[in-house]
Design a protein around this motif. Structure first.
Motif, PDB file in Angstrom:
ATOM      1  N   THR A 470     140.534  -3.204   0.459  1.00  0.00           N
ATOM      2  CA  THR A 470     140.469  -2.781   1.862  1.00  0.00           C
ATOM      3  C   THR A 470     139.890  -1.374   1.977  1.00  0.00           C
ATOM      4  N   VAL A 471     140.273  -0.489   1.045  1.00  0.00           N
ATOM      5  CA  VAL A 471     139.711   0.864   1.039  1.00  0.00           C
ATOM      6  C   VAL A 471     138.195   0.801   0.849  1.00  0.00           C
ATOM      7  N   GLN A 472     137.747  -0.012  -0.120  1.00  0.00           N
ATOM      8  CA  GLN A 472     136.312  -0.145  -0.382  1.00  0.00           C
ATOM      9  C   GLN A 472     135.574  -0.671   0.846  1.00  0.00           C
ATOM     10  N   TYR A 473     136.181  -1.650   1.509  1.00  0.00           N
ATOM     11  CA  TYR A 473     135.567  -2.233   2.704  1.00  0.00           C
ATOM     12  C   TYR A 473     135.374  -1.177   3.792  1.00  0.00           C
ATOM     13  N   HIS A 474     136.428  -0.383   4.041  1.00  0.00           N
ATOM     14  CA  HIS A 474     136.327   0.627   5.103  1.00  0.00           C
ATOM     15  C   HIS A 474     135.376   1.757   4.725  1.00  0.00           C
ATOM     16  N   LEU A 475     135.347   2.143   3.445  1.00  0.00           N
ATOM     17  CA  LEU A 475     134.416   3.194   3.043  1.00  0.00           C
ATOM     18  C   LEU A 475     132.965   2.723   3.201  1.00  0.00           C
ATOM     19  N   HIS A 476     132.709   1.459   2.914  1.00  0.00           N
ATOM     20  CA  HIS A 476     131.364   0.919   3.123  1.00  0.00           C
ATOM     21  C   HIS A 476     130.970   1.040   4.602  1.00  0.00           C
ATOM     22  N   LYS A 477     131.898   0.730   5.493  1.00  0.00           N
ATOM     23  CA  LYS A 477     131.614   0.857   6.930  1.00  0.00           C
ATOM     24  C   LYS A 477     131.399   2.321   7.312  1.00  0.00           C
ATOM     25  N   VAL A 478     132.191   3.219   6.714  1.00  0.00           N
ATOM     26  CA  VAL A 478     132.027   4.648   6.989  1.00  0.00           C
ATOM     27  C   VAL A 478     130.639   5.114   6.573  1.00  0.00           C
ATOM     28  N   PHE A 479     130.213   4.730   5.361  1.00  0.00           N
ATOM     29  CA  PHE A 479     128.905   5.153   4.878  1.00  0.00           C
ATOM     30  C   PHE A 479     127.797   4.650   5.798  1.00  0.00           C
ATOM     31  N   THR A 480     127.939   3.411   6.258  1.00  0.00           N
ATOM     32  CA  THR A 480     126.920   2.850   7.151  1.00  0.00           C
ATOM     33  C   THR A 480     126.872   3.598   8.473  1.00  0.00           C
ATOM     34  N   LYS A 481     128.036   3.856   9.067  1.00  0.00           N
ATOM     35  CA  LYS A 481     128.078   4.521  10.372  1.00  0.00           C
ATOM     36  C   LYS A 481     127.582   5.962  10.298  1.00  0.00           C
ATOM     37  N   LEU A 482     127.876   6.632   9.185  1.00  0.00           N
ATOM     38  CA  LEU A 482     127.488   8.036   9.053  1.00  0.00           C
ATOM     39  C   LEU A 482     126.146   8.206   8.358  1.00  0.00           C
ATOM     40  N   ASP A 483     125.513   7.074   8.007  1.00  0.00           N
ATOM     41  CA  ASP A 483     124.176   7.092   7.400  1.00  0.00           C
ATOM     42  C   ASP A 483     124.159   7.918   6.118  1.00  0.00           C
ATOM     43  N   ILE A 484     125.125   7.643   5.237  1.00  0.00           N
ATOM     44  CA  ILE A 484     125.184   8.285   3.936  1.00  0.00           C
ATOM     45  C   ILE A 484     125.341   7.203   2.878  1.00  0.00           C
ATOM     46  N   SER A 485     125.235   7.607   1.596  1.00  0.00           N
ATOM     47  CA  SER A 485     125.281   6.611   0.538  1.00  0.00           C
ATOM     48  C   SER A 485     126.426   6.805  -0.441  1.00  0.00           C
ATOM     49  N   SER A 486     127.146   7.943  -0.353  1.00  0.00           N
ATOM     50  CA  SER A 486     128.227   8.168  -1.302  1.00  0.00           C
ATOM     51  C   SER A 486     129.287   9.085  -0.703  1.00  0.00           C
ATOM     52  N   ARG A 487     130.474   9.086  -1.324  1.00  0.00           N
ATOM     53  CA  ARG A 487     131.585   9.901  -0.852  1.00  0.00           C
ATOM     54  C   ARG A 487     131.321  11.386  -1.031  1.00  0.00           C
ATOM     55  N   THR A 488     130.405  11.767  -1.935  1.00  0.00           N
ATOM     56  CA  THR A 488     130.115  13.187  -2.130  1.00  0.00           C
ATOM     57  C   THR A 488     129.445  13.800  -0.904  1.00  0.00           C
ATOM     58  N   GLN A 489     128.916  12.960  -0.017  1.00  0.00           N
ATOM     59  CA  GLN A 489     128.250  13.459   1.178  1.00  0.00           C
ATOM     60  C   GLN A 489     129.195  13.570   2.379  1.00  0.00           C
ATOM     61  N   LEU A 490     130.441  13.133   2.212  1.00  0.00           N
ATOM     62  CA  LEU A 490     131.374  13.122   3.348  1.00  0.00           C
ATOM     63  C   LEU A 490     131.649  14.522   3.883  1.00  0.00           C
ATOM     64  N   ASP A 491     131.755  15.481   2.982  1.00  0.00           N
ATOM     65  CA  ASP A 491     132.072  16.836   3.423  1.00  0.00           C
ATOM     66  C   ASP A 491     130.994  17.385   4.348  1.00  0.00           C
ATOM     67  N   ARG A 492     129.764  16.939   4.155  1.00  0.00           N
ATOM     68  CA  ARG A 492     128.653  17.437   4.968  1.00  0.00           C
ATOM     69  C   ARG A 492     128.578  16.767   6.334  1.00  0.00           C
ATOM     70  N   VAL A 493     128.912  15.481   6.393  1.00  0.00           N
ATOM     71  CA  VAL A 493     128.660  14.730   7.631  1.00  0.00           C
ATOM     72  C   VAL A 493     129.915  14.328   8.395  1.00  0.00           C
TER      73      VAL A 493
END
Length: 504
Positions: A470-493
């Motif tokens: 479930t965590v993986q599923y939601h992170l995939h949706k987060v990456f799509t919505k925020l137009d990023i490809s990895s968790r290392t970019q979360l701090d920026r966007v």
């Protein structure tokens, strides 16, 4: 779960003959189990009976149990005139004296009993001392000690509200939430999360509150316990979502396990919703039903609603009653929160320069606190008053501030009130348009923040009681919505403004 383990102990103990002390302890345990099962009225009666049985056997444990009974009775008291709260308060006053010097639990018990039997002014010195002691409490290492610590913290949070001390209220609940999380006390965690969410609601952090409600629902799904959900209707009321708020309010009032807190919360939510939608007669009726009972810890919320609604319906006697109630508090606990609301209510009863100065005093006092919803309410009421005094330029300044504050919080009904008043001054106000691209749900935002903070997927799953998949599923949706490809970019966007995240 704690209550399942307790039930197992009960079965073992009741298998043999019981002397007086074990019999009283069994009833005490039954009361705690009933509380965990949300049968709060039954819990209050069981705990009160156990406390009375313990008095000649163990005075210290009796007083601890009286405190539990009183705290549970406050929850169970409601607006229906039930006698459980009065009985618990009178029994607490008559309980055997505590040790000398008194323990924290003894000061807490005396403070609550005084408040409920002799009134606020008589209780205030003891309540102030009790809050000081609770804030200094350290977490115990053993399970019984942690349970008593959590009970003390819950009581302390109620006292902090009685004393109009927002910072202490939030600090106590935040610490209670963390300890419940760390020790796996899931029922206690659900309760703490909802109270913590309430602190964020009055601070204008509506999305943070929504995220905490989401965690409550996740725990409920994982454990089979129902979500607490009382404050979810407050969120909907503050957001001005009429259909959802009305549905939640009605469901809470009809729920057999709602208890007094549920009834009070639903009635208060009605007053917030109706004031936001300018239905002041309905708001006044709802607020009065709570105010006339003077429930512990609810005055800081319901009195402002009552005063505003009563002033708008021309019931100045009710506004004066609210001001008198406030004056009794500010004489002994002159916090910026209490004085800010008092100044606003005084302004509602005043004219000319006195009204003007009282509104400004309210803004000054509330501006020193984190209570953004109350600050915004004063700007709104001041702006409405200025417009009716034909001071359009001055009114615009206050109404713009109110509109910006409410809109940034997501308090749409109150923002709508401010917008209509601004239009009446002749100012053009553009309707807020929301770009939904990139918006995260409450659960997605919570998972994204934890990932940004360095937690692994298994750690996030453990924290939120969901599977790694479930965590993986939601992170995939987060990456799509925020137009990023990895968790290392979360701090920026990841949005830093909580109003860009919408609740589910």
């Amino acid at each position: 779960m704690r209550w399942r383990r307790a039930l197992g102990l009960l079965v073992a103990v009741e298998a043999g003959p019981l002397d007086a002390l074990p019999a009283a302890e069994v009833e005490h345990l039954r009361g705690q189990i009933a509380f965990d099962q949300r049968r709060v009225s039954d819990a209050a009666r069981l705990l009160l009976s156990a406390a009375r049985r313990l008095e000649p056997l163990d005075a210290g444990l009796a007083r601890e149990t009286h405190l539990e009974a009183l705290g549970t009775a406050i929850w169970a008291g409601g607006l229906d005139g039930s006698g459980v709260l009065g009985a618990a308060a009178e029994a607490a006053r008559a309980a055997p004296p505590g040790p000398d010097p008194p323990r924290v639990v003894d000061v807490l018990l005396d403070g609550f009993a005084l408040r409920l039997t002799e009134g606020y002014a008589a209780a205030a010195p003891t309540l102030i001392r009790a809050l000081e002691l609770v804030l200094a409490l350290e977490v115990a290492n053993d399970e019984a000690g942690r349970w008593l610590w959590l009970t003390g913290r819950r009581a302390g949070a109620i006292i902090a509200l009685e004393l109009w001390d927002f910072e202490s209220w939030q600090a106590l609940v935040a610490r209670q939430t963390q300890v419940a999380r760390d020790t796996g006390a899931l029922v206690q965690l659900q309760l703490a999360l909802n109270i913590l969410a309430w602190t964020h609601l009055v601070a204008g952090e509506l999305t943070t509150a929504a995220q905490l409600f989401d965690e409550d629902r996740l725990i409920a799904e994982a454990t089979g316990n129902p979500p607490v959900a009382y404050n979810e209707m407050l969120l909907a009321a503050w957001q001005g979502r009429e259909a959802q708020a009305s549905e939640l309010i009605a469901a809470t009032l009809q729920a057999p396990t709602a208890g007094g807190l549920g009834v009070i919360s639903a009635t208060y939510a009605s007053s917030v919703l109706d004031n936001g939608l300018s239905r002041h007669h309905a708001a006044c009726d709802a607020a009065w039903r709570v105010f006339e009972r003077d429930p512990v810890a609810h005055g800081p919320f319901v009195v402002p609603e009552l005063a505003e609604a009563a002033s708008r319906t021309g019931d100045l006697a009710l506004v004066r009653a609210a001001l008198q109630w406030l004056s009794e508090r500010t004489r002994v606990t002159p916090t910026d929160w209490a004085l800010g609301i008092q100044a606003r209510v005084h302004a509602l009863l005043s004219e000319g320069e006195i009204a003007d100065s009282r509104y400004r005093a309210s803004i000054d006092r509330l501006g020193r606190t984190r209570l953004r919803v109350e600050l915004a309410r004063t700007h709104l009421l001041y702006g409405e008053w200025l417009r009716r005094q034909h001071r359009r330029l001055d009114a615009r300044e206050q109404l713009r501030t109110a509109h910006q504050l409410f809109a940034s919080m997501g308090a749409e009904a109150f923002a709508g009130r401010a917008r209509r008043e601004l239009l009446a001054t002749g100012e053009t106000v553009r309707k807020r348009t929301v770009d939904t691209r990139g918006e995260l749900t409450a659960q997605e935002a919570q998972i994204a923040r934890l990932a940004r903070d360095g937690l692994s997927n298994p750690e996030i799953g453990t924290r939120l009681f969901i599977s790694v998949r479930t965590v993986q599923y939601h992170l995939h949706k987060v990456f799509t919505k925020l137009d990023i490809s990895s968790r290392t970019q979360l701090d920026r966007v990841l949005p830093s403004d909580p109003t860009t995240v919408r609740p589910q």
